[in-house]
Design a protein around this motif. Structure first.
Motif, PDB file in Angstrom:
ATOM      1  N   ASP A 146      23.910  64.833  32.112  1.00 37.70           N
ATOM      2  CA  ASP A 146      22.152  64.057  32.313  1.00 37.70           C
ATOM      3  C   ASP A 146      22.300  62.620  31.412  1.00 37.70           C
ATOM      4  N   LYS A 147      23.164  62.628  30.488  1.00 31.26           N
ATOM      5  CA  LYS A 147      23.093  61.618  29.526  1.00 31.26           C
ATOM      6  C   LYS A 147      24.038  60.110  31.058  1.00 31.26           C
ATOM      7  N   ILE A 148      24.966  60.489  31.369  1.00 30.76           N
ATOM      8  CA  ILE A 148      25.047  59.609  32.302  1.00 30.76           C
ATOM      9  C   ILE A 148      24.364  59.679  33.555  1.00 30.76           C
TER      10      ILE A 148
ATOM     11  N   PRO B  89      27.863  62.641  39.861  1.00 27.41           N
ATOM     12  CA  PRO B  89      28.598  62.799  39.278  1.00 27.41           C
ATOM     13  C   PRO B  89      29.747  62.060  38.768  1.00 27.41           C
ATOM     14  N   LEU B  90      30.547  62.159  37.326  1.00 24.25           N
ATOM     15  CA  LEU B  90      31.412  61.310  37.391  1.00 24.25           C
ATOM     16  C   LEU B  90      32.843  61.176  37.852  1.00 24.25           C
ATOM     17  N   ARG B  91      33.524  60.025  38.422  1.00 22.99           N
ATOM     18  CA  ARG B  91      34.209  60.304  40.042  1.00 22.99           C
ATOM     19  C   ARG B  91      35.662  59.323  39.334  1.00 22.99           C
ATOM     20  N   PRO B  92      36.729  59.656  39.509  1.00 18.08           N
ATOM     21  CA  PRO B  92      38.151  58.790  39.122  1.00 18.08           C
ATOM     22  C   PRO B  92      37.763  57.485  40.414  1.00 18.08           C
ATOM     23  N   ARG B  93      38.390  56.028  39.706  1.00 20.41           N
ATOM     24  CA  ARG B  93      38.845  54.908  40.264  1.00 20.41           C
ATOM     25  C   ARG B  93      39.716  55.393  40.999  1.00 20.41           C
TER      26      ARG B  93
ATOM     27  N   ALA C 105      30.324  52.404  28.024  1.00 12.50           N
ATOM     28  CA  ALA C 105      31.717  52.970  28.004  1.00 12.50           C
ATOM     29  C   ALA C 105      31.756  54.106  29.293  1.00 12.50           C
ATOM     30  N   VAL C 106      30.976  54.666  30.099  1.00  6.87           N
ATOM     31  CA  VAL C 106      31.361  55.268  30.446  1.00  6.87           C
ATOM     32  C   VAL C 106      32.349  55.154  31.801  1.00  6.87           C
ATOM     33  N   ALA C 107      32.015  53.735  32.550  1.00  7.45           N
ATOM     34  CA  ALA C 107      32.423  53.282  34.051  1.00  7.45           C
ATOM     35  C   ALA C 107      34.682  53.832  33.582  1.00  7.45           C
ATOM     36  N   ASN C 108      34.871  53.131  31.951  1.00  6.55           N
ATOM     37  CA  ASN C 108      35.918  53.388  31.944  1.00  6.55           C
ATOM     38  C   ASN C 108      37.090  54.020  30.816  1.00  6.55           C
ATOM     39  N   VAL C 109      35.770  56.079  31.294  1.00  2.00           N
ATOM     40  CA  VAL C 109      36.557  56.978  30.096  1.00  2.00           C
ATOM     41  C   VAL C 109      38.198  57.152  30.777  1.00  2.00           C
TER      42      VAL C 109
ATOM     43  N   CYS D 225      39.520  59.589  32.175  1.00  2.36           N
ATOM     44  CA  CYS D 225      39.955  60.213  32.783  1.00  2.36           C
ATOM     45  C   CYS D 225      39.250  59.616  34.532  1.00  2.36           C
ATOM     46  N   THR D 226      38.773  58.023  34.122  1.00  2.00           N
ATOM     47  CA  THR D 226      38.753  57.788  35.775  1.00  2.00           C
ATOM     48  C   THR D 226      40.304  56.902  36.338  1.00  2.00           C
ATOM     49  N   ASN D 227      41.046  57.555  35.629  1.00  5.17           N
ATOM     50  CA  ASN D 227      42.424  56.643  36.298  1.00  5.17           C
ATOM     51  C   ASN D 227      43.438  57.529  35.758  1.00  5.17           C
TER      52      ASN D 227
END
Ligand code: SF4
Ligand code: SF4
Length: 362
Positions: free
Chosen positions: A49-51, A58-62, A289-293, A295-297
């Protein structure tokens, strides 16, 4: 909120949670705790909910940049904070057959970084063969996470600095503090002295020297229920102290937040710090910080070949949300088209300046 490691935990921590048959050895139990308490009661927001507030759910990989391979949970140490629950009693070790599958992927991946971790990866009997073969793939940055004391644990490991140099491996090593007391408190008696000796030996073959291409980086993580301080300031303090006291050089310091899983979760609960720590992580939530956690790469591979979004999800047995779940079926395009599996431990990656295996991310 900082509290020293309780004596009874310190005594018990000579074995892994698994060997102690501690209920937290169950990943379901850990997830139950992470999903319950202040989150289930609505006092703290779920990470999803925070993100979502900033459009990241949903959080997605780059693009995939880092392939992290865990070659086994066996370790010569039993550190209190260990998120792997590693130790001499852990027998999960990657086989040569699974390493062959990994090598096939390493030769064909678009990732620029290969990151070997454990436990103590050097304790895998096929470690040297695997490094030799992987080094031939010409990956740009080939990291081995070495706990330093393994280099002094047994004479069969004494030549590791030369071995690392021969294969141009980038050494990343945990060093909780530049003082004996704080290091031994977190990692065990005698760890500081052995780590200092190992660092001097790495320096002696060229690692960590100011103009050397043989990279030696250190990892700091807090010894109690508190968040790391400013990474750059800590790096300056570590460099000054280690140079002045022991004539040691290294390149960078990565400050890593302890995630509330495995033995650190056990410590938080036993020391009555769990809720305060979760409040502190949520309070320090940094949307940038979320965009670069990590798990995204990153893709993380376990000793038995399963695929995860990160090393932390591996330890919670949260496999990737993709039809490709095992190294034998590896397909980078399919894997890149997935939603990342998240839970409340993820707040550890977005607190303050953010945290990853390469230090801060924001
Ligand atoms: S050295 Fe690393 S892997 Fe081994 S017990 Fe300590 S934290 Fe865990
Ligand atoms: S814990 Fe893993 S999945 Fe969660 S934010 Fe951090 S890197 Fe991503």
């Amino acid at each position: 909120m900082e509290q020293s490691i309780l004596p009874e935990i310190k005594k018990a921590a000579k074995k892994s949670l698994k060997a102690r048959e501690n209920e937290l050895a169950s990943t379901n139990k850990q997830l139950e705790i992470l999903n319950g308490g202040p989150f289930a009661e609505g006092e703290l927001p779920y990470f999803k909910d925070k993100i979502a507030e900033i459009g990241h759910a949903p959080l997605r990989p780059r693009k995939l940049e880092i392939l992290q391979i865990n070659v086994g949970y066996m370790c010569n140490q039993v550190c209190e904070h260990c998120h792997v629950d590693a130790g001499p009693d852990r027998k999960e070790i990657m086989t040569r057959e699974t390493m062959e599958l990994c090598l096939e992927v390493i030769r064909n991946t678009g990732a620029h970084t290969l990151d070997l971790t454990g436990g103590a990866p050097e304790m895998n009997p096929n470690f040297r063969w695997f490094v030799e073969e992987a080094a031939k793939a010409g990956i740009q940055d080939f990291i081995v996470r070495s706990n330093l004391t393994i280099i002094r644990a047994n004479k069969k490991y004494y030549d590791l600095p030369d071995f690392f140099k021969k294969h141009n491996v980038h050494v990343v090593s945990s060093m909780p503090h530049y003082t004996r007391g704080k290091t031994d408190k977190q990692r065990g008696d005698g760890v500081f002295d052995k780590s200092i000796k190992a660092l001097q030996e790495l320096n002696a073959v060229g690692y960590g020297m100011p103009d050397s291409s043989l990279r030696l980086d250190l990892v700091y993580n807090p010894s109690g229920a508190f968040l790391p301080g400013d990474q750059e300031a800590m790096e300056r303090d570590f460099k000054k102290a280690l140079k002045e006291d022991f004539d040691i050089d290294f390149h960078s310091l990565f400050a890593i937040t302890n995630l509330p899983i495995s033995r650190f979760l056990d410590y938080l609960i036993a020391s009555d710090n769990y809720e305060d720590y979760m409040y502190a992580l949520v309070d320090a939530y940094n949307p940038s910080a979320v965009a670069n956690v990590m798990c995204t790469n990153t893709i993380s591979v376990s000793w038995d070949g399963w695929l995860y979004d990160c090393d932390f999800n591996q330890m919670l047995d949260l496999k990737v949300g993709s039809k490709v779940k095992h190294i034998k079926d590896y397909n980078e395009d399919i894997l890149n088209d997935r939603n990342i599996v998240i839970s409340q431990h993820c707040y550890g990656c977005t607190a303050g300046a953010g945290s990853s295996c390469q230090g801060t991310v924001a």
